[in-house]
Design an enzyme around this catalytic site. Structure first.
Site, PDB file in Angstrom:
ATOM      1  N   CYS A 254       7.831   0.460  -8.847  1.00 12.79           N
ATOM      2  CA  CYS A 254       6.976  -0.674  -8.491  1.00 12.79           C
ATOM      3  C   CYS A 254       7.835  -1.778  -7.869  1.00 12.79           C
ATOM      4  O   CYS A 254       9.041  -1.861  -8.100  1.00 12.79           O
ATOM      5  CB  CYS A 254       6.175  -1.167  -9.691  1.00 12.79           C
ATOM      6  SG  CYS A 254       7.153  -1.553 -11.143  1.00 12.79           S
TER       7      CYS A 254
ATOM      8  N   SER B 242      10.637  -0.055 -12.689  1.00 16.07           N
ATOM      9  CA  SER B 242      10.627  -1.300 -11.905  1.00 16.07           C
ATOM     10  C   SER B 242      11.736  -1.265 -10.867  1.00 16.07           C
ATOM     11  O   SER B 242      12.792  -0.661 -11.084  1.00 16.07           O
ATOM     12  CB  SER B 242      10.837  -2.516 -12.808  1.00 16.07           C
ATOM     13  OG  SER B 242      12.189  -2.629 -13.207  1.00 16.07           O
ATOM     14  N   ASP B 243      11.478  -1.886  -9.721  1.00 18.59           N
ATOM     15  CA  ASP B 243      12.577  -2.125  -8.792  1.00 18.59           C
ATOM     16  C   ASP B 243      13.610  -2.987  -9.527  1.00 18.59           C
ATOM     17  O   ASP B 243      13.317  -3.594 -10.562  1.00 18.59           O
ATOM     18  CB  ASP B 243      12.085  -2.799  -7.499  1.00 18.59           C
ATOM     19  CG  ASP B 243      13.094  -2.610  -6.359  1.00 18.59           C
ATOM     20  OD1 ASP B 243      14.262  -2.260  -6.644  1.00 18.59           O
ATOM     21  OD2 ASP B 243      12.716  -2.823  -5.192  1.00 18.59           O
ATOM     22  N   TRP B 244      14.781  -3.036  -8.987  1.00 16.86           N
ATOM     23  CA  TRP B 244      15.927  -3.653  -9.676  1.00 16.86           C
ATOM     24  C   TRP B 244      15.709  -5.161  -9.844  1.00 16.86           C
ATOM     25  O   TRP B 244      15.743  -5.898  -8.901  1.00 16.86           O
ATOM     26  CB  TRP B 244      17.206  -3.326  -8.908  1.00 16.86           C
ATOM     27  CG  TRP B 244      17.875  -2.058  -9.377  1.00 16.86           C
ATOM     28  CD1 TRP B 244      19.182  -1.929  -9.724  1.00 16.86           C
ATOM     29  CD2 TRP B 244      17.304  -0.748  -9.583  1.00 16.86           C
ATOM     30  NE1 TRP B 244      19.451  -0.645 -10.148  1.00 16.86           N
ATOM     31  CE2 TRP B 244      18.335   0.095 -10.078  1.00 16.86           C
ATOM     32  CE3 TRP B 244      16.030  -0.209  -9.435  1.00 16.86           C
ATOM     33  CZ2 TRP B 244      18.111   1.441 -10.407  1.00 16.86           C
ATOM     34  CZ3 TRP B 244      15.818   1.128  -9.749  1.00 16.86           C
ATOM     35  CH2 TRP B 244      16.846   1.926 -10.229  1.00 16.86           C
TER      36      TRP B 244
ATOM     37  N   ALA C 233      12.792  -6.312 -10.960  1.00 12.72           N
ATOM     38  CA  ALA C 233      11.377  -6.608 -10.705  1.00 12.72           C
ATOM     39  C   ALA C 233      10.534  -6.617 -11.982  1.00 12.72           C
ATOM     40  O   ALA C 233       9.312  -6.725 -11.912  1.00 12.72           O
ATOM     41  CB  ALA C 233      10.794  -5.608  -9.707  1.00 12.72           C
TER      42      ALA C 233
END
Ligand code: BGC
Length: 755
Positions: free
Chosen positions: A245, A278-280, A282
Site C-alpha cells: 500500500c 506498507s510502503d517504507w 507509510a
C-alpha cells in the site's frame, strides 16, 4: 489437551504420507490432526494455521514488521549477505525462516550483486507480450533467489495518470488492461521460481510530488474503471503474495489504513489471501491500520540501529501493536490473520520450505540474453520518413550504402541511461558511468549509464563506414559534423527518478536538469536536423517526450531505458537485424498543456482526479485533442493489413472478436493487433477502451487469424450505487486496428443484453 482421533489404518497411512503436522504417525491408530489437503492453496492455509496456533504473541508480532533497512545500514541485525530493502526475522523453534526482500522493478536493486539490469518496466509494457513479462518476472526472481531474497518488491502497476510522474519508467503505462495483464504474467513468472511477488503502490499513487502528504481525490467509478482495474486483474489473475500500500491518502484516508481499499475491495471482493505490506514508512497508526487490513509494517522497527539526523522512524507494529492486542483494541483474531497471511504466503510460494540463502552468483549470460531480447521487443519505431532525394525510408540503415555516420550526444559513446530511485538497478561491477554534470550530495539525484555503448554497436554494424562521435555540447559543431555525414544519429535522454516529478515532458536541458544535462537537447536536434542529409533521433527515457523538431527529422526510435544490452539492441533495430515491433503503452502528447492536469502543484496537496474516466488516451479521444503519437502506436519495417472482422458473444458470455492480419511487406515481423470497444452511448464512457490484443509473428506475405476473447468485466461499467460491475445492454462497437487511432481500423457491432 489434544483430542485424539481414531481412524482406520489405511486412512492413517495416507495421512502419514502427506501431513507434516501430524503427531503419533506410525502408532497405527491415532493422530492429532486431519490430513493436509492436496490443493496447494488449502494446504498452505492449513500448514500456516497449524503454525499460528503454536506461536506466542511476541513471535506473532515479530512476523508482522520489518527490522529496518539493510542497504541503508538501519536497524538489524541481518544475516550476513542480506543487503536489500527489508528483513523479517523468522522463528527458529518452529522452522519459520527469516525473509529478506529487495527492490526489483527492472532487476534486483542490490549493490555489488551483478544483477541484470533489464529494460525498465515501461519498456516491457511496450512489448505488449505476456510471455516476455512472464520471463522478465522469472529472470528477476531467479536472481533474487540466488542472492538470498525471498520477496521481490518490483511490480509497480500505478497508471500513468500523470506522465510527468518520476516513476513512470517503473510502471507499465496508462491502460488498466495492458498493465493488469502484464502484471499478472510477471507475477506468475516470479512466483514459479519460488519468490514472493509484490504489486504496488496500492493505490492512486500517481505522482511523486508530495507523495507522502498528498490526498488523491477520486470517485469510486473512476477508481474502479482505471487504476483499481489494473490492480484487480493483477491480483485476481496473478495472485501475488504481496500488495504494497502506498504513501498517499485516498479520499482523505491514508492508503495503508484505508478499509475500503485494503479490506472491502482487495481482501473481500478480490479474495486476496496474501500480505498487505506498507510502503517504507507509510504506516501511520497501529489500531486504525491493523483494523483497516494492513498486515505488515515496513521498514518496521529500526530498533537500536544507527540514526540518521532528521529522520525519526516510529514503529507502529512492534510494541505498540503488542499493547493494542493486549488491550483488546486490536483483536487477537486480527493479529492471527496477519500472521496467517504471512506464513501461508511463504509456504505457498516456496520460501518456507526452501528459503533462499545469500551468496550465490548471478548468471550474467542468461540475464544479458533476456535483457537483449526485451530491449529488441520493446523499442518503438515512431517515425520513418524518406529523406529528400531518397526512395526508401531512412530506416533500416543499409550499412553497405553508408560511408559516414555521425553519432551525436547523450553519452552514446559510453552507454545507455537508466532510471533512479528504488526502481534503479545498480550496474554490474565496472559497468556504471555516472552522467552527473554537477554531482549533488545525494547520489540518487544523478543519472547512471550502463556501459553498453550504442556507438560501439553501430561501428560493428557498419565496419566499412567512418563512424564518428560528437558529444553534443556544441550544437554548431554537431550540425557541421552532421552536414558532412551520410546519416546523423542523435541520442537524447530524459532522466527520471522516484522522489520527484519531471517539470515538463520536454527533453531536459542544462537549465531544467542541470545535474545531468550540460546542453539543450532540443536545440541540438534542431541544429543537426537543419544541416543533416538524414537524421534519426534515438530516445532513452521513461516518460513521453515532446518533439518540437519532429517535422524536421526522418526517423525516431523510442528505446526507453533499454537495460544492460541497450546499445546492442538499438543497433540491431537501426540496421534492421531486428524488425521493430513495440507499441506505445502511453500517449505522447504534443505539449504539456494538453495533459489533464496542466501542471503539478508543489504546494496544493489535494490531487483531484477531475478528468474522471478520461485518463490517458481516453482523455485525448474524449476531448478530441490530437496527440503527437497515440496510445498503441508503433511502426515496423514491414506493413500489415487487417480484414474480416467478426464479433459475437459466445456461450460463456465472452465476446469473441476474430479478424485476419496479413504481413503485406517484404520482411518478417510481429504485429500487435489491438482490440478496442466503444460502449453504448449514454453511459458517460470515453469513446473507447482497450479490451484485448494479440501479438502475431508473421513472415512476409503470411496471414493469420487473430481471435481475442473479451470477458464481460472488460466491457462493463462500475455501478457506484450498488458497488458492482454492470454489463449494460446495448450496441457495442468492437474496433480492431494497429493503434488506438488507426484510420484503417475495422469495426463490427455486437448487441449485448445487460446484467
Ligand atoms: C518505494 C517503494 C520501495 C521501498 C523500499 C519506497 O520508497 O516507494 O517502491 O519498494 O521504498 O525500497
Amino acid at each position: 489437551m489434544t483430542r485424539k482421533l481414531t481412524i482406520p489404518f489405511a486412512a492413517s497411512a495416507i495421512a502419514c504420507g502427506v501431513a507434516l503436522i501430524l503427531a503419533a504417525c506410525g502408532n497405527g491408530s491415532s493422530i492429532s490432526a486431519p490430513p493436509l489437503p492436496t490443493d496447494p492453496d488449502a494446504r498452505a492455509d492449513a500448514r500456516a494455521a497449524a503454525l499460528v496456533a503454536q506461536l506466542t504473541t511476541a513471535e506473532k508480532i515479530q512476523l508482522v514488521h520489518g527490522v529496518g533497512i539493510p542497504n541503508a545500514g538501519l536497524g538489524g541485525p541481518y544475516p550476513a549477505g542480506v543487503n536489500g530493502a527489508g528483513y523479517i526475522p523468522g522463528v527458529a523453534r518452529l522452522g519459520i525462516p527469516g525473509l529478506a526482500m529487495a527492490d526489483s522493478a527492472g532487476g534486483v536493486n542490490v549493490v555489488n550483486s551483478n544483477a541484470t539490469a533489464l529494460p525498465a518496466p515501461v519498456a516491457l509494457a511496450a512489448s505488449w507480450d505476456p510471455t516476455l513479462a512472464n520471463e522478465y518476472g522469472a529472470r528477476i526472481a531467479t536472481e533474487l533467489r540466488v542472492l538470498g531474497y525471498g520477496e521481490g518488491l518490483g511490480g509497480g502497476v500505478n497508471l500513468a495518470r500523470e506522465p510527468r510522474n518520476g516513476r513512470t519508467f517503473e510502471y507499465m503505462g496508462e491502460d488498466p488492461v495492458l498493465t493488469g495483464t502484464l502484471s499478472a504474467a510477471r507475477t506468475i513468472g516470479t512466483q514459479a521460481q519460488n519468490v514472493i511477488a509484490t504489486i504496488k503502490h496500492y493505490a492512486m499513487n500517481d505522482q511523486e510530488t508530495n507523495r507522502m502528504t498528498s490526498n488523491s481525490v477520486v470517485d469510486e467509478r473512476t477508481m474502479r474503471e482505471t487504476e483499481l482495474l489494473a490492480f484487480e486483474l493483477g491480483v485476481t489473475q496473478g495472485t501475488p503474495g504481496n500488495v504494497m500500500c502506498s504513501y498517499n491518502f485516498v479520499n482523505g484516508v491514508y492508503a495503508c489504513e484505508n478499509p475500503y481499499l485494503l479490506t472491502t475491495v482487495l481482501k473481500n471482493e478480490w479474495g486476496f489471501k496474501g500480505v498487505v505490506q506498507s510502503d517504507w514508512t507509510a504506516t501511520h497508526s497501529t489500531v486504525a491500520s491493523a483494523l483497516a487490513g494492513l498486515d505488515e509494517e515496513e521498514p518496521g522497527d529500526i530498533g537500536g540501529g544507527p540514526s540518521i539526523p532528521g529522520l525519526t522512524l516510529t514503529s507502529y507494529f512492534n510494541t505498540a501493536l503488542t499493547s493494542a492486542v493486549n488491550a483488546g483494541s486490536v483483536p487477537m483474531a486480527r493479529l492471527n490473520d496477519m500472521v496467517q497471511r504471512k506464513l501461508r504466503t511463504m509456504i505457498r510460494y516456496g520460501v518456507f520450505d526452501s528459503p533462499p540463502t545469500p551468496g550465490g552468483t548471478v548468471d550474467q549470460t542468461a540475464g544479458n540474453a533476456l535483457a537483449l531480447q526485451v530491449a529488441q521487443q520493446s523499442s518503438v519505431l515512431l517515425k520513418n520518413a524518406v529523406a529528400s532525394g531518397d526512395s526508401q525510408p531512412v530506416l533500416p540503415l543499409n550499412a553497405a550504402g553508408l560511408s559516414s555516420i555521425v553519432v551525436i550526444g547523450a553519452h552514446a559513446d559510453v552507454g545507455v541511461l537508466s532510471g533512479g530511485g528504488s526502481g534503479a538497478v545498480p550496474a554490474a561491477a565496472g559497468n556504471a558511468v555516472s552522467g552527473c554534470v554537477s554531482p549533488s550530495p545525494l547520489l540518487s539525484t544523478c543519472a547512471t549509464w550502463y556501459k553498453s555503448a550504442p556507438l560501439t554497436a553501430i561501428r560493428a554494424k557498419a565496419p566499412n563506414a567512418s563512424v564518428t562521435f560528437v558529444d553534443g555540447t556544441n550544437a554548431t559543431a554537431a550540425a557541421a559534423a552532421a552536414a558532412k555525414a551520410d546519416v546523423a544519429i542523435v541520442f537524447a535522454t530524459q532522466w527520471e527518478s522516484e522522489g520527484s516529478d519531471l517539470p515538463s515532458l520536454s527533453l531536459p536541458s542544462n537549465t531544467t536538469d542541470s545535474n545531468n544535462q550540460s546542453y539543450d537537447q532540443n536545440a541540438l536536434i534542431s541544429a543537426v536536423a537543419a544541416q543533416a542529409k538524414r537524421v534519426i533521433v534515438v530516445l532513452e527515457n521513461g516518460s513521453p517526450v515532446l518533439m518540437p523538431w519532429l517535422g524536421n527529422v526522418h526517423g525516431v526510435l523510442e528505446a526507453w531505458y533499454p537495460g544492460v544490452q541497450g546499445g546492442q539492441a538499438i543497433a540491431d533495430l537501426l540496421f534492421g537485424d531486428v524488425n521493430p515491433s513495440g507499441k506505445l503503452p502511453i500517449t505522447f502528447p504534443m505539449r504539456d498543456a494538453d495533459l489533464p492536469q496542466p501542471s503539478i502543484s508543489a504546494t496544493d496537496t489535494t490531487v483531484t482526479y477531475g478528468e474522471g474516466l478520461f485518463m490517458g488516451y481516453r482523455w485525448y479521444d474524449g476531448k478530441q485533442i490530437a496527440p503527437l503519437f497515440p496510445f498503441g502506436y508503433g511502426l515496423s519495417y514491414t506493413s500489415y493489413s487487417y480484414s474480416g472482422l467478426n464479433a459475437q458473444m459466445d456461450a460463456s458470455g465472452n465476446v469473441t472478436v476474430t479478424f485476419t492480419v496479413k504481413n503485406t511487406g517484404s520482411r518478417a515481423g510481429a504485429e500487435i493487433a489491438e482490440v478496442y470497444a466503444a460502449l453504448p452511448s449514454g453511459l458517460g464512457e470515453p469513446p473507447k477502451r482497450l479490451v484485448g490484443w494479440q501479438k502475431v509473428a508473421l513472415q512476409a506475405g503470411q496471414s493469420q487469424q487473430v481471435s481475442v476473447s473479451i470477458a464481460p468485466k472488460l466491457l462493463s461499467t462500475w455501478d457506484a450505487t450498488n458497488h458492482v460491475w454492470k454489463l449494460n445492454g446495448g450496441v457495442y462497437q468492437m474496433i480492431a486496428g494497429a493503434s488506438s487511432r488507426d484510420p484503417n481500423a475495422l469495426t463490427a457491432s455486437v448487441t449485448l443484453t445487460g446484467h
